[in-house]
Design a protein around this motif. Structure first.
Motif, short mmCIF file in Angstrom:
data_model
loop_
_atom_site.label_atom_id
_atom_site.label_comp_id
_atom_site.label_asym_id
_atom_site.label_seq_id
_atom_site.Cartn_x
_atom_site.Cartn_y
_atom_site.Cartn_z
N TRP A 421 0.87 -1.08 0.08
CA TRP A 421 0.07 0.01 -0.11
C TRP A 421 1.02 1.09 0.01
O TRP A 421 0.60 2.05 -0.81
N ALA A 422 1.91 1.51 0.79
CA ALA A 422 2.79 2.41 0.80
C ALA A 422 3.40 2.82 -0.27
O ALA A 422 3.60 3.88 -0.87
N GLY A 423 3.91 1.42 -1.13
CA GLY A 423 4.72 1.58 -2.40
C GLY A 423 3.81 2.20 -3.39
O GLY A 423 4.18 3.32 -4.35
N VAL A 424 2.66 1.65 -3.47
CA VAL A 424 1.68 1.98 -4.56
C VAL A 424 1.30 3.52 -4.27
O VAL A 424 1.28 4.40 -5.15
N TYR A 425 1.07 4.03 -3.16
CA TYR A 425 0.91 5.26 -2.83
C TYR A 425 1.83 6.16 -3.14
O TYR A 425 1.57 7.37 -4.16
N TYR A 426 2.83 6.03 -2.84
CA TYR A 426 4.06 6.79 -3.33
C TYR A 426 4.32 6.81 -4.91
O TYR A 426 4.68 7.85 -5.42
N THR A 428 2.16 6.27 -7.02
CA THR A 428 1.14 7.07 -7.81
C THR A 428 1.42 8.69 -7.54
O THR A 428 1.08 9.34 -8.52
N ARG A 429 1.56 8.89 -6.41
CA ARG A 429 2.19 10.49 -6.19
C ARG A 429 3.37 10.87 -7.35
O ARG A 429 3.15 11.66 -7.88
N VAL A 430 4.42 9.76 -7.43
CA VAL A 430 5.15 10.38 -8.52
C VAL A 430 5.02 10.37 -9.75
O VAL A 430 4.94 11.19 -10.75
N VAL A 431 4.00 9.43 -10.17
CA VAL A 431 3.57 9.28 -11.57
C VAL A 431 2.38 10.61 -11.64
O VAL A 431 2.60 11.37 -12.82
#
Length: 469
Positions: A421-426, A428-431
Motif C-alpha cells: 500500500w505504501a509503495g503504490v501510494y508513493y 502514484t504520487r510520483v506518476v
C-alpha cells in the motif's frame, strides 16, 4: 483439524517469492533504461532525455526499496521453515548467495546513492557511470539468484552424501543444464516488463497532453524494443521448453495436460485436469500441435504425468493453467507490438486514443505473466525441492508446527500489505506529479536550448527543473 506445516510453509514461501518477484523483474529492465536515458542526455544534451531519466529514477528508487524490503525475509525462511534443506545445500547455496552480496549488492550500494542524489553535484560522466554500474549490479544479482534456482531445478556438479550436497564441480553446479535458458528468459522478461510499464505511463501522459515531446520519445523507444523482444521471448521460451522436456519431463507433461505418454498429442487450448482420475474431464485442442512444438514432429512422442507415481506428480491444474496465462499474455504482447508498428507507419501512433488506452491496460500484463511463469517453474517441480534428489518434506524444519507456520504466514501477509500500500501510494504520487508537474501544456512551454543547472535543487523538487548542467 490439524494444520499441515509443510503446506503452510510452501504457501508462505510462495507468497513471499511471488510478492518479491514483481519488483526486481521491473527494476532490472528499468535500471538499464535509466542508464540509456542518461547516456542519451550526456551525448545530445537534449533536456527531454534528462527529464525522462529523472522521472524514472524516482520510480526506480521506490520500487527498488520495495524489492529490498520484501526480499530480506526470504533468506530467513531458509532457516526458520527449511532448515534441513539449508543444512543439506549449504555447501553450494551458501557461497552462491554470498557471491551475490559481495558482487551485486556492494556494487549497487556504492553507486545507487550517486544515481539518486548526485544530479548536479557530480560531473555528468560520473553520474552516467553510476547509472551503468547500478544496471550492471542488477544483472549480476540475477545471475547468482537464477544460478541457485536453476541448480534446484536441474542439479549438477554435486553428490548427496549422508544427507548433504557436496560440490564436485563448481562450473557444472553454477552453469547447470537449465541455467542459461532461465537467465536469458528472465532478462528478456525484465526488459519486457520495464518496456510495457514505461510505454503505458508514457501513453497516459500523451492522453492528458503532459510533456508530449519527452513522452513521444519514450513511447517510440519502448515500442521498437517490444517489437524485437516479444517474438524473441517466444523463441527463447521454445528453447527453454525443449530443455525442460529433457530434464523435467513430468513438468512439461503437466504443462500440456498430457496424462499418458503418446504420439500425435494435441495442443490443448482448454481442459479441466482431474488429478484423482488421472485424466482431463473436458478438452478443446489443436490436433498434433503439442507434438510438433515439443518434438518438431507432428507424430512426436510426449511424456505423460502418469508415468510417475501420484505422490511425485505436481498439481497439474495449476501448472496447466498458469502456463496458458503466460503464453496467452505473451501472444497479446506480440499483437500489441505489431499494432504499434502498423500505427507508426500510418502516422497515428501518438494520436490514436484507443491504442494509447490499450497500452495503459498492458502495463500490468507483464507482472501477471511473470507470476504465472514462476508458478509453472516452481509448482511444476513438486514435490521436489532439489529435483530428483530432495523433496519438500525432507527439507522442512523438523520442529516446525502448523501453528507456527500459520502465525508467520499471517504476519507476512499483514506486513507486506502495508509495504505494498505504501509503495503504490508513493508511486502514484510520483506518476501523478510527472516530469513537469506545474508546467503548462507542452505547446505553451518555452524549452531552453541548454539544460539548466539543478545543483541547488533537492532531489524531491528536481523534477521541476528542465535539465542540469
Amino acid at each position: 483439524m490439524e494444520l499441515d506445516p509443510l503446506l503452510l510453509s510452501r504457501l508462505q514461501f510462495a507468497f513471499v517469492v511471488a510478492f518479491h518477484a514483481i519488483f526486481p523483474v521491473f527494476t532490472i529492465g528499468l535500471a538499464s533504461y535509466i542508464a540509456l536515458l542518461n547516456g542519451l542526455f550526456f551525448k545530445t544534451e537534449n533536456p527531454a532525455w534528462d527529464r525522462l531519466a529523472l522521472f524514472w529514477t524516482k520510480v526506480f528508487a521506490v520500487v527498488f526499496g520495495m524489492g529490498v524490503v520484501s526480499g530480506i525475509v526470504m533468506s530467513f525462511q531458509f532457516g526458520t521453515n527449511w532448515s534441513n534443506f539449508s543444512h543439506a545445500a549449504s555447501n553450494f547455496l551458501g557461497p552462491v548467495l554470498s557471491y551475490e552480496v559481495v558482487t551485486a549488492f556492494f556494487l549497487e550500494a556504492a553507486f545507487l546513492g550517486v544515481l539518486l542524489f548526485g544530479r548536479g553535484k557530480v560531473p555528468q560522466g560520473v553520474h552516467l557511470f553510476a547509472a551503468i554500474m547500478v544496471a550492471t549490479g542488477t544483472f549480476i544479482s540475477s545471475f547468482w539468484i537464477l544460478s541457485a534456482n536453476s541448480w534446484m531445478q536441474t542439479p549438477a556438479g554435486v553428490e548427496l552424501i549422508d544427507g548433504r550436497f557436496h560440490v564436485t564441480d563448481w562450473s557444472e553446479a553454477i552453469f547447470n543444464p537449465s541455467f542459461w535458458y532461465r537467465f536469458w528468459h528472465m532478462v528478456l522478461a525484465s526488459f519486457l516488463t520495464g518496456g510495457f510499464v514505461v510505454a503505458g505511463v508514457s501513453a497516459w501522459y500523451l492522453l492528458i497532453r503532459r510533456d508530449v515531446e519527452a513522452n513521444r520519445k519514450a513511447l517510440s523507444m519502448c515500442l521498437w524494443l517490444l517489437l524485437v523482444l516479444t517474438p524473441a521471448q517466444a523463441v527463447l521460451g521454445d528453447f527453454h521448453g525443449l530443455n525442460t522436456l529433457e530434464h523435467q519431463p513430468t513438468k512439461v507433461a503437466a504443462m500440456e495436460g498430457n496424462w499418458e505418454r503418446s504420439s500425435n498429442v494435441p495442443l490443448l487450448l482448454f481442459a479441466l485436469p482431474d488429478q484423482e482420475a488421472q485424466e482431463n474431464r473436458f478438452e478443446v485442442g489443436i490436433p498434433n500441435l503439442a507434438s510438433l512444438i515439443l518434438t518438431h514432429h507432428a507424430d512426436g512422442e510426449v511424456p505423460g504425468v502418469s508415468e510417475v507415481p501420484p505422490e511425485e506428480q505436481p498439481p497439474v491444474w495449476l501448472v496447466f493453467w498458469s502456463f496458458r496465462v503466460m503464453v496467452g499474455i505473451g501472444l497479446a504482447m506480440i499483437a500489441v507490438s505489431l499494432a504499434g508498428l502498423w500505427l507508426r507507419r500510418g502516422g497515428r501512433l501518438y494520436e490514436h486514443r484507443g491504442f494509447l488506452q490499450l497500452m495503459r491496460v498492458m502495463t500490468v500484463t507483464p507482472f501477471i505473466a511473470v507470476l504465472a511463469g514462476w508458478f509453472v517453474t516452481e509448482t511444476g517441480r513438486a514435490p521436489w525441492l532439489v529435483y530428483g534428489m530432495m523433496t519438500h518434506a525432507e527439507g522442512l524444519t523438523p520442529s516446525l508446527t502448523g501453528g507456527m507456520a500459520l502465525f508467520t504466514l499471517i504476519g507476512y501477509i499483514g506486513v507486506y500489505a502495508v509495504v505494498f500500500w505504501a509503495g503504490v501510494y508513493y508511486l502514484t504520487r510520483v506518476v501523478r506529479q510527472g516530469m513537469l508537474p506545474d508546467a503548462p501544456h507542452d505547446h505553451e512551454v518555452e524549452r531552453p536550448k541548454r539544460p539548466l543547472s539543478a545543483a541547488h535543487v533537492p532531489f524531491d523538487d528536481a523534477s521541476r527543473q528542465p535539465g542540469r548542467s
